[in-house]
Design an enzyme around this catalytic site. Structure first.
Site, PDB file in Angstrom:
ATOM      1  N   ASN A  39      -7.253   5.104   3.202  1.00  0.00           N
ATOM      2  CA  ASN A  39      -7.346   6.225   2.268  1.00  0.00           C
ATOM      3  C   ASN A  39      -7.761   5.640   0.915  1.00  0.00           C
ATOM      4  O   ASN A  39      -6.945   5.039   0.226  1.00  0.00           O
ATOM      5  CB  ASN A  39      -5.982   6.924   2.172  1.00  0.00           C
ATOM      6  CG  ASN A  39      -5.947   7.984   1.092  1.00  0.00           C
ATOM      7  OD1 ASN A  39      -7.002   8.377   0.557  1.00  0.00           O
ATOM      8  ND2 ASN A  39      -4.756   8.464   0.758  1.00  0.00           N
ATOM      9  N   TRP A  40      -9.046   5.821   0.593  1.00  0.00           N
ATOM     10  CA  TRP A  40      -9.536   5.239  -0.661  1.00  0.00           C
ATOM     11  C   TRP A  40      -9.054   6.008  -1.892  1.00  0.00           C
ATOM     12  O   TRP A  40      -9.224   5.551  -3.021  1.00  0.00           O
ATOM     13  CB  TRP A  40     -11.065   5.215  -0.672  1.00  0.00           C
ATOM     14  CG  TRP A  40     -11.690   4.182   0.222  1.00  0.00           C
ATOM     15  CD1 TRP A  40     -11.043   3.324   1.072  1.00  0.00           C
ATOM     16  CD2 TRP A  40     -13.087   3.899   0.347  1.00  0.00           C
ATOM     17  NE1 TRP A  40     -11.964   2.535   1.721  1.00  0.00           N
ATOM     18  CE2 TRP A  40     -13.224   2.864   1.297  1.00  0.00           C
ATOM     19  CE3 TRP A  40     -14.242   4.427  -0.238  1.00  0.00           C
ATOM     20  CZ2 TRP A  40     -14.472   2.348   1.655  1.00  0.00           C
ATOM     21  CZ3 TRP A  40     -15.485   3.917   0.127  1.00  0.00           C
ATOM     22  CH2 TRP A  40     -15.584   2.887   1.058  1.00  0.00           C
ATOM     23  N   LYS A  41      -8.536   7.210  -1.690  1.00  0.00           N
ATOM     24  CA  LYS A  41      -8.147   8.082  -2.816  1.00  0.00           C
ATOM     25  C   LYS A  41      -9.343   8.256  -3.762  1.00  0.00           C
ATOM     26  O   LYS A  41     -10.473   8.307  -3.288  1.00  0.00           O
ATOM     27  CB  LYS A  41      -6.916   7.526  -3.531  1.00  0.00           C
ATOM     28  CG  LYS A  41      -5.796   7.181  -2.555  1.00  0.00           C
ATOM     29  CD  LYS A  41      -4.478   6.899  -3.218  1.00  0.00           C
ATOM     30  CE  LYS A  41      -3.492   6.439  -2.170  1.00  0.00           C
ATOM     31  NZ  LYS A  41      -2.117   6.421  -2.646  1.00  0.00           N
ATOM     32  N   HIS A  60      -0.731  14.983   2.415  1.00  0.00           N
ATOM     33  CA  HIS A  60      -0.452  13.750   1.662  1.00  0.00           C
ATOM     34  C   HIS A  60       0.442  14.092   0.469  1.00  0.00           C
ATOM     35  O   HIS A  60       0.262  15.124  -0.184  1.00  0.00           O
ATOM     36  CB  HIS A  60      -1.762  13.100   1.193  1.00  0.00           C
ATOM     37  CG  HIS A  60      -1.548  11.712   0.678  1.00  0.00           C
ATOM     38  ND1 HIS A  60      -1.009  11.460  -0.552  1.00  0.00           N
ATOM     39  CD2 HIS A  60      -1.762  10.512   1.260  1.00  0.00           C
ATOM     40  CE1 HIS A  60      -0.907  10.149  -0.718  1.00  0.00           C
ATOM     41  NE2 HIS A  60      -1.351   9.551   0.371  1.00  0.00           N
ATOM     42  N   GLU A 112       0.544  13.055  -2.483  1.00  0.00           N
ATOM     43  CA  GLU A 112      -0.134  13.276  -3.767  1.00  0.00           C
ATOM     44  C   GLU A 112      -0.689  14.698  -3.839  1.00  0.00           C
ATOM     45  O   GLU A 112      -0.686  15.325  -4.894  1.00  0.00           O
ATOM     46  CB  GLU A 112      -1.236  12.220  -3.967  1.00  0.00           C
ATOM     47  CG  GLU A 112      -0.628  10.868  -4.320  1.00  0.00           C
ATOM     48  CD  GLU A 112      -1.452   9.668  -3.906  1.00  0.00           C
ATOM     49  OE1 GLU A 112      -2.653   9.797  -3.654  1.00  0.00           O
ATOM     50  OE2 GLU A 112      -0.859   8.563  -3.832  1.00  0.00           O
ATOM     51  N   GLU A 158       5.095   8.684   5.623  1.00  0.00           N
ATOM     52  CA  GLU A 158       4.847   7.983   4.365  1.00  0.00           C
ATOM     53  C   GLU A 158       5.982   8.290   3.388  1.00  0.00           C
ATOM     54  O   GLU A 158       5.907   9.287   2.646  1.00  0.00           O
ATOM     55  CB  GLU A 158       3.529   8.454   3.762  1.00  0.00           C
ATOM     56  CG  GLU A 158       2.318   8.197   4.621  1.00  0.00           C
ATOM     57  CD  GLU A 158       1.080   8.030   3.753  1.00  0.00           C
ATOM     58  OE1 GLU A 158       0.498   6.947   3.803  1.00  0.00           O
ATOM     59  OE2 GLU A 158       0.728   8.955   3.023  1.00  0.00           O
ATOM     60  N   GLY A 166       2.119   3.308  -3.022  1.00  0.00           N
ATOM     61  CA  GLY A 166       1.544   2.768  -4.247  1.00  0.00           C
ATOM     62  C   GLY A 166       2.552   2.049  -5.125  1.00  0.00           C
ATOM     63  O   GLY A 166       2.273   1.743  -6.277  1.00  0.00           O
ATOM     64  N   SER A 194       2.488   1.110   0.989  1.00  0.00           N
ATOM     65  CA  SER A 194       2.386  -0.300   0.589  1.00  0.00           C
ATOM     66  C   SER A 194       2.230  -1.259   1.779  1.00  0.00           C
ATOM     67  O   SER A 194       2.792  -2.353   1.771  1.00  0.00           O
ATOM     68  CB  SER A 194       3.586  -0.699  -0.292  1.00  0.00           C
ATOM     69  OG  SER A 194       3.596   0.088  -1.470  1.00  0.00           O
ATOM     70  N   GLY A 200      -3.453   2.662   1.654  1.00  0.00           N
ATOM     71  CA  GLY A 200      -4.086   3.032   0.396  1.00  0.00           C
ATOM     72  C   GLY A 200      -4.651   1.812  -0.302  1.00  0.00           C
ATOM     73  O   GLY A 200      -5.719   1.302   0.046  1.00  0.00           O
ATOM     74  N   GLY A 201      -3.908   1.288  -1.273  1.00  0.00           N
ATOM     75  CA  GLY A 201      -4.395   0.200  -2.125  1.00  0.00           C
ATOM     76  C   GLY A 201      -5.005  -0.978  -1.384  1.00  0.00           C
ATOM     77  O   GLY A 201      -6.091  -1.471  -1.755  1.00  0.00           O
TER      78      GLY A 201
END
Ligand code: PEP
Length: 253
Positions: free
Chosen positions: A10-12, A96, A98, A168, A174, A214, A235-236
């Site tokens: 997930n590049w966001k 998600h 976010e 999640e 994150g 993470s 993600g990151g």
């Protein structure tokens, strides 16, 4: 029953167009030869057409991070599931944290998104997970069960089987804090038990449940080795080609 592992990026809202192209090219060129897990990349919408084309012929599939519940109309700024499906997108994130927190997506809206994603022959990656204050009160099971009940459990057994669930915990997204392998396994086994209670044994053993929060190159293997963890939503760490390739490798063994 063997559940194929799945590793999704997930590049966001990250990377320039050129950086996105480079990242996909590097991942494509270094994929393990004996790839036996599914790999998905969900870039920002504006890159989705060019990256889906770039991924053609490779085992990596493209995913979207969001879609609207309607198929067309006066919804300025929104993207429909029909549009994504017609571009060759095969997966779409939904629920998600976010989107839930920053864009006030309710369980009802999320349910509508699940339906429209399935109607357009894409696979929903349904995200669920509790905030820290709920975990501190040991209320995570009830919290996650309600998310599943409100947005997924209207589906019939043969349909819910197609859905991928991603657990999640919000306190791990994150933050650099990862759920321990035991915490992840405990919740995944709980989700599977809720699926079993509602849909029976076949559905509960077939649905894939990813962990997200993470994940990094150095913790992916131990998380993925838990019996009820079927891969990860990343993600990151998915923004770095070597890190993401190492996570794919962990899903491949
Ligand atoms: C995510 O946003 O789905 C996620 C898991 O992010 P990170 O890996 O950066 O915690």
């Amino acid at each position: 029953m063997h559940r194929k592992k799945l590793v999704a990026a997930n590049w966001k809202m990250n990377l320039s167009p050129g950086q996105g192209q480079d990242l996909v090219k590097r991942i494509k060129s270094k994929l393990p030869e004996n790839l036996n897990c599914e790999v998905i990349i969900a870039p920002p919408f504006v890159y989705i057409a060019s990256l889906t084309a770039l991924l053609e012929g490779s085992p990596i599939q493209s995913g979207a991070q969001h879609c609207h519940t309607e198929s067309s109309g006066a919804f300025t700024g929104e993207i429909s599931a029909d549009m994504l499906s017609q571009l060759g997108v095969r997966y779409c994130l939904v629920g998600h944290s976010e989107r839930r927190q920053l864009f006030q997506e309710s369980n009802d809206f999320i349910r509508g998104k699940v339906d429209v994603i399935l109607k357009n022959h894409m696979v929903p990656i349904f995200c669920c997970g509790e905030p820290l204050e709920i975990r501190e009160k040991n209320g995570q099971n009830d919290f996650v069960r309600k998310q599943l009940e409100d947005s997924l459990f209207h589906l019939k057994a043969d349909v819910i089987q197609q859905v991928v669930i991603a657990y999640e915990p919000i306190w791990a997204i994150g933050t650099g804090v990862t759920a321990s392998p035991d915490q992840a396994q405990e919740m995944h086994a709980y989700i599977r038990s809720v699926l079993e209670a509602n849909y029976g044994d076949q559905v509960s053993t077939e649905v894939r449940i990813l962990y997200g929060g993470s994940i990094k190159a150095d913790n992916a293997a131990v998380l993925f080795s838990q019996p009820d963890v079927d891969g990860g939503l990343v993600g990151g760490a998915a923004l770095d080609p070597d890190g993401f390739l190492a996570i794919i490798q962990a899903g491949n063994s």
